[in-house]
Design a protein around this motif. Structure first.
Motif, PDB file in Angstrom:
ATOM      1  N   PRO A  38       0.829  -1.204   0.000  1.00 39.99           N
ATOM      2  CA  PRO A  38       0.000   0.000   0.000  1.00 39.99           C
ATOM      3  C   PRO A  38       0.854   1.240   0.000  1.00 39.99           C
ATOM      4  O   PRO A  38       1.421   1.620   1.006  1.00 39.99           O
ATOM      5  CB  PRO A  38      -0.784  -0.116   1.319  1.00 39.99           C
ATOM      6  N   GLY A  39       0.953   1.929  -1.117  1.00 40.51           N
ATOM      7  CA  GLY A  39       1.729   3.148  -1.215  1.00 40.51           C
ATOM      8  C   GLY A  39       2.759   3.034  -2.307  1.00 40.51           C
ATOM      9  O   GLY A  39       2.873   2.025  -2.987  1.00 40.51           O
ATOM     10  N   PRO A  40       3.520   4.108  -2.530  1.00 43.81           N
ATOM     11  CA  PRO A  40       4.496   4.138  -3.601  1.00 43.81           C
ATOM     12  C   PRO A  40       5.691   3.263  -3.300  1.00 43.81           C
ATOM     13  O   PRO A  40       5.943   2.881  -2.177  1.00 43.81           O
ATOM     14  CB  PRO A  40       4.894   5.614  -3.658  1.00 43.81           C
ATOM     15  N   ALA A  41       6.423   2.946  -4.343  1.00 46.70           N
ATOM     16  CA  ALA A  41       7.526   2.009  -4.200  1.00 46.70           C
ATOM     17  C   ALA A  41       8.761   2.649  -3.630  1.00 46.70           C
ATOM     18  O   ALA A  41       8.957   3.849  -3.693  1.00 46.70           O
ATOM     19  CB  ALA A  41       7.859   1.413  -5.553  1.00 46.70           C
ATOM     20  N   ILE A  42       9.598   1.812  -3.061  1.00 51.27           N
ATOM     21  CA  ILE A  42      10.906   2.253  -2.613  1.00 51.27           C
ATOM     22  C   ILE A  42      11.808   2.263  -3.827  1.00 51.27           C
ATOM     23  O   ILE A  42      12.048   1.233  -4.430  1.00 51.27           O
ATOM     24  CB  ILE A  42      11.436   1.298  -1.543  1.00 51.27           C
ATOM     25  N   ARG A  45       2.471  20.124  -3.299  1.00 51.34           N
ATOM     26  CA  ARG A  45       2.426  18.718  -3.681  1.00 51.34           C
ATOM     27  C   ARG A  45       1.281  18.001  -2.969  1.00 51.34           C
ATOM     28  O   ARG A  45       1.036  18.242  -1.788  1.00 51.34           O
ATOM     29  CB  ARG A  45       3.770  18.044  -3.359  1.00 51.34           C
ATOM     30  N   HIS A  46       0.590  17.128  -3.684  1.00 46.94           N
ATOM     31  CA  HIS A  46      -0.525  16.389  -3.112  1.00 46.94           C
ATOM     32  C   HIS A  46      -0.032  15.483  -1.984  1.00 46.94           C
ATOM     33  O   HIS A  46       1.027  14.865  -2.086  1.00 46.94           O
ATOM     34  CB  HIS A  46      -1.212  15.543  -4.174  1.00 46.94           C
ATOM     35  N   PRO A  87      -4.306   8.628 -10.709  1.00 47.08           N
ATOM     36  CA  PRO A  87      -4.419   9.848 -11.513  1.00 47.08           C
ATOM     37  C   PRO A  87      -3.548  11.001 -11.016  1.00 47.08           C
ATOM     38  O   PRO A  87      -3.284  11.941 -11.766  1.00 47.08           O
ATOM     39  CB  PRO A  87      -5.912  10.203 -11.403  1.00 47.08           C
ATOM     40  N   PHE A  88      -3.107  10.923  -9.763  1.00 46.12           N
ATOM     41  CA  PHE A  88      -2.390  12.050  -9.169  1.00 46.12           C
ATOM     42  C   PHE A  88      -0.873  11.889  -9.194  1.00 46.12           C
ATOM     43  O   PHE A  88      -0.154  12.861  -9.000  1.00 46.12           O
ATOM     44  CB  PHE A  88      -2.829  12.245  -7.711  1.00 46.12           C
ATOM     45  N   VAL A  89      -0.377  10.679  -9.412  1.00 46.35           N
ATOM     46  CA  VAL A  89       1.050  10.441  -9.207  1.00 46.35           C
ATOM     47  C   VAL A  89       1.900  10.789 -10.423  1.00 46.35           C
ATOM     48  O   VAL A  89       3.106  10.559 -10.405  1.00 46.35           O
ATOM     49  CB  VAL A  89       1.313   8.976  -8.788  1.00 46.35           C
ATOM     50  N   GLU A  90       1.291  11.353 -11.464  1.00 46.74           N
ATOM     51  CA  GLU A  90       2.114  11.906 -12.533  1.00 46.74           C
ATOM     52  C   GLU A  90       2.764  13.211 -12.080  1.00 46.74           C
ATOM     53  O   GLU A  90       3.658  13.728 -12.742  1.00 46.74           O
ATOM     54  CB  GLU A  90       1.262  12.151 -13.782  1.00 46.74           C
ATOM     55  N   LEU A 102       7.379  10.209  -6.077  1.00 44.79           N
ATOM     56  CA  LEU A 102       7.303  10.271  -4.618  1.00 44.79           C
ATOM     57  C   LEU A 102       8.465  11.108  -4.109  1.00 44.79           C
ATOM     58  O   LEU A 102       9.624  10.815  -4.391  1.00 44.79           O
ATOM     59  CB  LEU A 102       7.368   8.874  -4.016  1.00 44.79           C
ATOM     60  N   LYS A 103       8.161  12.159  -3.375  1.00 45.36           N
ATOM     61  CA  LYS A 103       9.209  13.042  -2.871  1.00 45.36           C
ATOM     62  C   LYS A 103       9.551  12.763  -1.410  1.00 45.36           C
ATOM     63  O   LYS A 103      10.701  12.888  -1.008  1.00 45.36           O
ATOM     64  CB  LYS A 103       8.793  14.510  -3.047  1.00 45.36           C
ATOM     65  N   THR A 104       8.561  12.418  -0.608  1.00 39.08           N
ATOM     66  CA  THR A 104       8.829  12.094   0.796  1.00 39.08           C
ATOM     67  C   THR A 104       7.825  11.047   1.262  1.00 39.08           C
ATOM     68  O   THR A 104       6.642  11.132   0.937  1.00 39.08           O
ATOM     69  CB  THR A 104       8.720  13.329   1.705  1.00 39.08           C
ATOM     70  N   LEU A 105       8.327  10.069   2.004  1.00 39.69           N
ATOM     71  CA  LEU A 105       7.471   9.083   2.656  1.00 39.69           C
ATOM     72  C   LEU A 105       7.588   9.287   4.162  1.00 39.69           C
ATOM     73  O   LEU A 105       8.631   9.027   4.755  1.00 39.69           O
ATOM     74  CB  LEU A 105       7.900   7.664   2.274  1.00 39.69           C
ATOM     75  N   TYR A 106       6.530   9.804   4.760  1.00 41.10           N
ATOM     76  CA  TYR A 106       6.508  10.000   6.206  1.00 41.10           C
ATOM     77  C   TYR A 106       5.901   8.762   6.866  1.00 41.10           C
ATOM     78  O   TYR A 106       4.803   8.332   6.498  1.00 41.10           O
ATOM     79  CB  TYR A 106       5.672  11.230   6.581  1.00 41.10           C
TER      80      TYR A 106
END
Length: 474
Positions: free
Chosen positions: A12-16, A111-112, A140-143, A181-185
């Motif tokens: 669940p979420g963007p890749a490393i 950034r979203h 749709p948002f991750v471009e 992906l710019k930051t993963l908190y």
């Protein structure tokens, strides 16, 4: 091939991914960096083996090897830990939302921000379908550049993803999820998170470490995102109160009189963080267009700039944007000729985001969020009526001005890749947001669709000039 057909088992979420932040250059994938892929045919129990996990301990964003000051951990299975036992009953009673993840707004760079909650994870047998729904919601948002916030509270033994699942998810995620992906908190991390991160460290580029940020309390998260408030589930807030009792404050909200006094203290030169009407009354605005907005649009409209690939999608240097905002608010005449295109674009988005009230106004929020419910044959009439009859004149003029500029950006989409849909995704949350709550993904979809419709039908909507709106026909 769509995202679903390419999708196997995903986290669940963007890749490393090994990417350098703020880099627009294509980056190599994990397979490019290694000549092999490790065989991870095991379940969680194989992580019980001693060795590196007992020697290297993740603390914050750093790995400290054999630190004598670190207290030894008990010899227990970290993957069978119940973590927040004291809040287990709250997590079980928490009702999952319709959406699998939440939209928390935009950060200080526009950034979203998307939130994923471990407390919403289903049992292991349903994790794959759950992840596919998350991918569908945010794809749709991750471009565009985006931020992911993972709330670890509520993870239980029956919904804990296996290491193999995490590895497969990492390999299968689309490039946009990884690249943008710019930051993963990671909020309220436990020993489980640190163990997993240490385990995957040999297979992940060090560059990605810069994207991972551990957050121990919600105050830190608000500060990092540049948001004064966050609408979060009660179980997250309750855990934060228990983990950080000393951080709880009882400061009352400012009174109405205090707010008015603050407005009186604002410099008349200020253009960021004030109402649009204030700017129109105190600055030399031609047709209600604030000077800094006109300067940004003029600079971005130049051939060779307006056709920049990823314009408005890439993040500008935050420090430069903040410096320019401070200079503008002091009344300085800033020269944008030598400023990076993404900084100028970020400055324009920041102006909209900093308005005391959104450009499309709080009054139109309920109407706009019902856009997709309107019959298609009525949308043109309804949108025209909302914009032309319900927007204050200065808001109408500025919105019209920006729409005309964005249409020119669309005309260069073969070069800049910015379609009406892409621009709507970027500007939707900056044109309109809720007065009292965070805007959910269910609400942001019709807002973006509304903006997209305006961009595609601007000629019909703005056929008559604003100055003719108030002319009565006898």
């Amino acid at each position: 091939m769509d995202a679903h057909s390419r999708f196997g088992s995903r986290l669940p979420g963007p890749a490393i991914n090994p990417l350098v932040e703020n880099s627009d250059e294509p980056q190599p994938s994990l397979s490019d960096l290694h000549d092999f892929e490790p065989k991870l045919e095991f379940d969680d129990t194989e992580l019980l083996a001693p060795s590196p996990l007992e020697k290297d301990v993740m603390v914050g964003d750093f790995v400290l090897a054999d630190d004598p000051e670190l207290e030894p951990e008990e010899d227990v299975n970290p993957l069978e830990d119940d973590f927040e036992d004291q809040l287990r009953e709250q997590s079980e009673n928490f009702q999952a939302a319709k959406t699998k993840c939440d939209f928390l707004g935009t950060d200080k760079q526009g950034r979203h921000i998307f939130a994923i909650y471990a407390s919403r994870f289903p049992e292991k047998s349903q994790l794959e379908a759950f992840v596919r729904e998350i991918i569908k919601e945010i794809e749709p948002f991750v471009e565009n550049d985006y931020i992911l916030v993972y709330f670890h509270q509520g993870l239980k033994e029956d919904n804990k993803p296996s290491a193999q699942f995490l590895w497969n998810s990492y390999k299968e995620l689309d490039r946009n999820f990884r690249k943008n992906l710019k930051t993963l908190y990671v909020v309220h991390p436990t020993w489980f998170i640190r163990v997993i991160w240490n385990f995957f460290s040999p297979f992940i580029s060090d560059k990605f470490r810069k994207k991972l940020v551990y957050i121990s309390c919600l105050d830190e998260l608000r500060q990092a995102l540049g948001l004064c408030s966050l609408k979060l589930p009660d179980n997250i807030c309750d855990l934060d109160d228990k983990l950080n009792p000393s951080r709880k404050t009882s400061t009352p909200p400012p009174s109405i009189n205090a707010s008015r006094q603050q407005q009186h203290k604002m410099a008349t030169t200020q253009q960021f963080g004030v109402p649009l009407k204030f700017i129109v009354m105190n600055s030399p605005c031609l047709n209600s267009i604030p000077p800094i907005v006109r300067k940004c649009v003029d600079s971005l409209s130049i051939t060779g700039v307006i056709d920049t690939e990823g314009i408005f999608r890439r993040s500008g240097n935050h420090a430069e944007i903040m410096t320019l905002k401070e200079r503008v608010n002091r009344g300085e005449d800033v020269d944008l000729k030598s400023v990076n295109v993404h900084v100028i674009a970020g400055l324009l988005k920041s102006f909209l985001r900093d308005l005391a009230e959104p450009l499309l106004t709080f009054e139109l929020y309920d109407d706009v969020t019902r856009f997709l419910e309107w019959p298609k044959e009525e949308r043109s009439r309804n949108v025209t009526q909302l914009i032309r009859e319900k927007l204050p004149e200065e808001n109408y003029e500025l919105f019209k001005y920006l729409v005309e500029f964005l249409v020119r950006v669309m005309d260069c989409e073969d070069l800049n890749k910015m379609t009406s849909s892409n621009l709507a995704i970027v500007f939707g949350p900056n044109f309109l947001w809720s007065r009292s709550t965070s805007t959910s993904l269910e609400e942001i979809a019709p807002i973006n669709a509304f903006v997209d419709f305006v961009l595609q039908n601007h000629k019909d909507i703005y056929l008559i000039d604003v100055n003719q709106r108030t002319v009565s026909v006898d």
